[in-house]
Design a protein around this motif. Structure first.
Motif, PDB file in Angstrom:
ATOM      1  N   ILE A 158      46.397  36.202  42.199  1.00  0.00           N
ATOM      2  CA  ILE A 158      46.227  37.443  41.294  1.00  0.00           C
ATOM      3  C   ILE A 158      46.366  38.574  42.349  1.00  0.00           C
ATOM      4  CG2 ILE A 158      44.417  38.631  39.917  1.00  0.00           C
ATOM      5  CD1 ILE A 158      43.256  35.626  39.744  1.00  0.00           C
ATOM      6  N   TYR A 159      47.348  39.502  41.855  1.00  0.00           N
ATOM      7  CA  TYR A 159      47.402  40.857  42.635  1.00  0.00           C
ATOM      8  C   TYR A 159      46.954  41.858  42.003  1.00  0.00           C
ATOM      9  CZ  TYR A 159      50.616  37.828  45.386  1.00  0.00           C
ATOM     10  OH  TYR A 159      51.088  36.748  46.186  1.00  0.00           O
ATOM     11  N   LEU A 160      45.630  42.320  42.296  1.00  0.00           N
ATOM     12  CA  LEU A 160      44.970  43.168  41.425  1.00  0.00           C
ATOM     13  C   LEU A 160      45.820  44.706  41.629  1.00  0.00           C
ATOM     14  CD1 LEU A 160      41.231  42.111  42.436  1.00  0.00           C
ATOM     15  CD2 LEU A 160      42.472  41.879  40.128  1.00  0.00           C
ATOM     16  N   GLY A 161      45.851  45.051  42.850  1.00  0.00           N
ATOM     17  CA  GLY A 161      46.438  46.340  43.137  1.00  0.00           C
ATOM     18  C   GLY A 161      47.792  46.460  42.687  1.00  0.00           C
ATOM     19  N   ARG A 162      48.641  45.416  42.534  1.00  0.00           N
ATOM     20  CA  ARG A 162      49.801  45.449  42.124  1.00  0.00           C
ATOM     21  C   ARG A 162      50.210  45.039  40.484  1.00  0.00           C
ATOM     22  NH1 ARG A 162      53.084  42.543  46.486  1.00  0.00           N
ATOM     23  NH2 ARG A 162      54.909  43.335  45.308  1.00  0.00           N
ATOM     24  N   GLY A 163      49.067  44.639  40.210  1.00  0.00           N
ATOM     25  CA  GLY A 163      49.276  44.384  38.470  1.00  0.00           C
ATOM     26  C   GLY A 163      49.961  43.141  37.900  1.00  0.00           C
ATOM     27  N   PHE A 164      50.115  42.200  38.806  1.00  0.00           N
ATOM     28  CA  PHE A 164      50.792  41.045  38.146  1.00  0.00           C
ATOM     29  C   PHE A 164      50.004  39.778  38.791  1.00  0.00           C
ATOM     30  CE2 PHE A 164      52.864  41.511  42.494  1.00  0.00           C
ATOM     31  CZ  PHE A 164      53.275  40.119  42.811  1.00  0.00           C
ATOM     32  N   VAL A 165      50.551  38.532  38.001  1.00  0.00           N
ATOM     33  CA  VAL A 165      49.901  37.463  38.438  1.00  0.00           C
ATOM     34  C   VAL A 165      50.972  36.530  38.769  1.00  0.00           C
ATOM     35  CG1 VAL A 165      48.571  35.371  37.665  1.00  0.00           C
ATOM     36  CG2 VAL A 165      48.129  37.678  37.151  1.00  0.00           C
ATOM     37  N   HIS A 166      50.907  35.569  39.657  1.00  0.00           N
ATOM     38  CA  HIS A 166      51.787  34.327  40.136  1.00  0.00           C
ATOM     39  C   HIS A 166      51.377  33.356  39.665  1.00  0.00           C
ATOM     40  CE1 HIS A 166      54.321  32.107  42.938  1.00  0.00           C
ATOM     41  NE2 HIS A 166      53.402  31.301  42.848  1.00  0.00           N
ATOM     42  N   VAL A 167      52.341  32.499  39.041  1.00  0.00           N
ATOM     43  CA  VAL A 167      51.875  31.196  38.446  1.00  0.00           C
ATOM     44  C   VAL A 167      52.995  30.173  39.032  1.00  0.00           C
ATOM     45  CG1 VAL A 167      52.785  31.773  36.310  1.00  0.00           C
ATOM     46  CG2 VAL A 167      51.429  29.846  36.381  1.00  0.00           C
ATOM     47  N   ASP A 168      52.428  28.911  39.564  1.00  0.00           N
ATOM     48  CA  ASP A 168      53.408  28.247  40.064  1.00  0.00           C
ATOM     49  C   ASP A 168      52.952  26.664  39.821  1.00  0.00           C
ATOM     50  OD1 ASP A 168      52.261  26.817  42.638  1.00  0.00           O
ATOM     51  OD2 ASP A 168      52.506  28.872  43.403  1.00  0.00           O
ATOM     52  N   THR A 169      53.705  25.598  39.734  1.00  0.00           N
ATOM     53  CA  THR A 169      53.391  24.465  39.617  1.00  0.00           C
ATOM     54  C   THR A 169      53.474  23.498  40.654  1.00  0.00           C
ATOM     55  OG1 THR A 169      55.754  23.950  38.814  1.00  0.00           O
ATOM     56  CG2 THR A 169      54.047  24.311  37.007  1.00  0.00           C
ATOM     57  N   GLY A 170      52.819  24.292  41.828  1.00  0.00           N
ATOM     58  CA  GLY A 170      52.820  23.522  43.203  1.00  0.00           C
ATOM     59  C   GLY A 170      51.537  22.941  43.331  1.00  0.00           C
ATOM     60  N   SER A 171      50.961  22.808  44.268  1.00  0.00           N
ATOM     61  CA  SER A 171      49.742  22.346  44.789  1.00  0.00           C
ATOM     62  C   SER A 171      48.645  23.275  44.156  1.00  0.00           C
ATOM     63  CB  SER A 171      49.541  22.086  46.294  1.00  0.00           C
ATOM     64  OG  SER A 171      49.777  23.202  46.934  1.00  0.00           O
ATOM     65  N   ALA A 172      47.521  23.012  43.940  1.00  0.00           N
ATOM     66  CA  ALA A 172      46.343  23.734  43.498  1.00  0.00           C
ATOM     67  C   ALA A 172      45.776  24.638  44.741  1.00  0.00           C
ATOM     68  CB  ALA A 172      45.321  22.434  42.955  1.00  0.00           C
ATOM     69  N   ARG A 173      45.844  25.822  44.324  1.00  0.00           N
ATOM     70  CA  ARG A 173      45.191  26.743  45.159  1.00  0.00           C
ATOM     71  C   ARG A 173      45.103  28.218  44.396  1.00  0.00           C
ATOM     72  NH1 ARG A 173      50.152  26.481  44.896  1.00  0.00           N
ATOM     73  NH2 ARG A 173      51.982  27.882  45.792  1.00  0.00           N
ATOM     74  N   THR A 174      44.538  28.993  45.073  1.00  0.00           N
ATOM     75  CA  THR A 174      44.390  30.382  44.520  1.00  0.00           C
ATOM     76  C   THR A 174      43.915  31.471  45.428  1.00  0.00           C
ATOM     77  OG1 THR A 174      43.099  29.391  42.527  1.00  0.00           O
ATOM     78  CG2 THR A 174      42.845  31.668  42.819  1.00  0.00           C
ATOM     79  N   TRP A 175      44.721  32.632  45.329  1.00  0.00           N
ATOM     80  CA  TRP A 175      44.539  33.602  46.155  1.00  0.00           C
ATOM     81  C   TRP A 175      44.272  34.901  45.254  1.00  0.00           C
ATOM     82  CZ3 TRP A 175      49.099  30.971  45.523  1.00  0.00           C
ATOM     83  CH2 TRP A 175      50.129  31.560  45.178  1.00  0.00           C
ATOM     84  N   VAL A 176      43.914  35.946  45.893  1.00  0.00           N
ATOM     85  CA  VAL A 176      43.678  37.199  45.309  1.00  0.00           C
ATOM     86  C   VAL A 176      43.598  38.267  46.073  1.00  0.00           C
ATOM     87  CG1 VAL A 176      41.978  38.654  44.054  1.00  0.00           C
ATOM     88  CG2 VAL A 176      41.527  36.120  43.595  1.00  0.00           C
ATOM     89  N   THR A 177      44.563  39.333  46.005  1.00  0.00           N
ATOM     90  CA  THR A 177      44.827  40.129  46.948  1.00  0.00           C
ATOM     91  C   THR A 177      44.602  41.600  46.412  1.00  0.00           C
ATOM     92  OG1 THR A 177      47.365  40.421  46.358  1.00  0.00           O
ATOM     93  CG2 THR A 177      46.705  38.785  48.136  1.00  0.00           C
ATOM     94  N   GLY A 178      44.324  42.429  47.260  1.00  0.00           N
ATOM     95  CA  GLY A 178      44.208  43.767  46.810  1.00  0.00           C
ATOM     96  C   GLY A 178      43.160  44.152  45.783  1.00  0.00           C
ATOM     97  N   PRO A 179      42.670  45.522  46.088  1.00  0.00           N
ATOM     98  CA  PRO A 179      41.698  45.952  45.196  1.00  0.00           C
ATOM     99  C   PRO A 179      42.213  46.549  43.875  1.00  0.00           C
ATOM    100  CG  PRO A 179      42.132  47.627  46.981  1.00  0.00           C
ATOM    101  CD  PRO A 179      42.750  46.500  47.296  1.00  0.00           C
ATOM    102  N   ALA A 180      41.718  46.322  42.743  1.00  0.00           N
ATOM    103  CA  ALA A 180      42.019  47.034  41.563  1.00  0.00           C
ATOM    104  C   ALA A 180      42.157  48.558  41.610  1.00  0.00           C
ATOM    105  CB  ALA A 180      41.250  46.603  40.480  1.00  0.00           C
ATOM    106  N   ARG A 181      43.418  49.083  41.077  1.00  0.00           N
ATOM    107  CA  ARG A 181      43.626  50.590  41.204  1.00  0.00           C
ATOM    108  C   ARG A 181      42.338  51.171  40.317  1.00  0.00           C
ATOM    109  NH1 ARG A 181      50.024  50.102  40.317  1.00  0.00           N
ATOM    110  NH2 ARG A 181      50.471  49.625  42.410  1.00  0.00           N
ATOM    111  N   ARG A 182      42.298  52.375  40.784  1.00  0.00           N
ATOM    112  CA  ARG A 182      41.135  53.073  39.973  1.00  0.00           C
ATOM    113  C   ARG A 182      41.940  54.314  39.168  1.00  0.00           C
ATOM    114  NH1 ARG A 182      35.381  52.431  41.904  1.00  0.00           N
ATOM    115  NH2 ARG A 182      35.815  50.515  43.299  1.00  0.00           N
TER     116      ARG A 182
END
Length: 147
Positions: free
Chosen positions: A123-147
């Motif tokens: 989840i790329y909060l500051g860049r406004g997109f989401v990465h989705v893949d069918t690899g191994s289970a993992r989650t990451w979140v980057t960047g603050p949401a733009r105001r």
């Protein structure tokens, strides 16, 4: 889905669950490496996750098109992409970066996690997109949401 032009409705599965080859090819084209002009076989499970997101958006009355910002990537395209991993799932047709107009990346990321509990969610909060893949289970979140 939309990549670089008008939205395209794609039926990639038949009623019995088998792939609809014509629709599957259309989905692979939408998820192609546009820089290199190359297509690859896209993991049908990735398409299932994208379909789940689309169906949920429709169900909740938020009709919107999934915009593909990145799908399959050649090694050359992946190497030139900011922040890309050396063993990226994009290289093997198992990843997409998406935007859904009218929905925040946080909301879409939550949906991806629900429909893709065995795969990766970025989840790329500051860049406004989401990465989705069918690899191994993992989650990451980057960047603050733009105001």
């Amino acid at each position: 889905m939309r990549r670089d032009g008008p939205a395209t409705a794609v039926r990639y599965r038949l009623g019995d669950g088998r792939l609809d080859l014509e629709g599957y090819r259309a989905a692979c084209y939408l998820l192609r490496d546009v820089r290199a002009g190359r297509m690859a076989q896209i993991d049908p499970q990735l398409l299932d996750v994208l379909c789940g997101i689309q169906r949920w958006m429709d169900f909740t009355g938020q009709r919107s098109t999934i915009e593909i910002t990145s799908g399959f990537r050649t090694v050359q395209t992946n190497d030139s992409a900011e922040g890309s991993g050396r063993h990226s799932m994009h290289l093997v047709g198992k990843a997409a970066d998406i935007v859904v107009p009218g929905a925040t990346s946080r909301v879409i990321g939550d949906m991806v996690q629900r429909f893709n509990h065995e795969g990766g969610t970025g989840i790329y909060l500051g860049r406004g997109f989401v990465h989705v893949d069918t690899g191994s289970a993992r989650t990451w979140v980057t960047g603050p949401a733009r105001r």
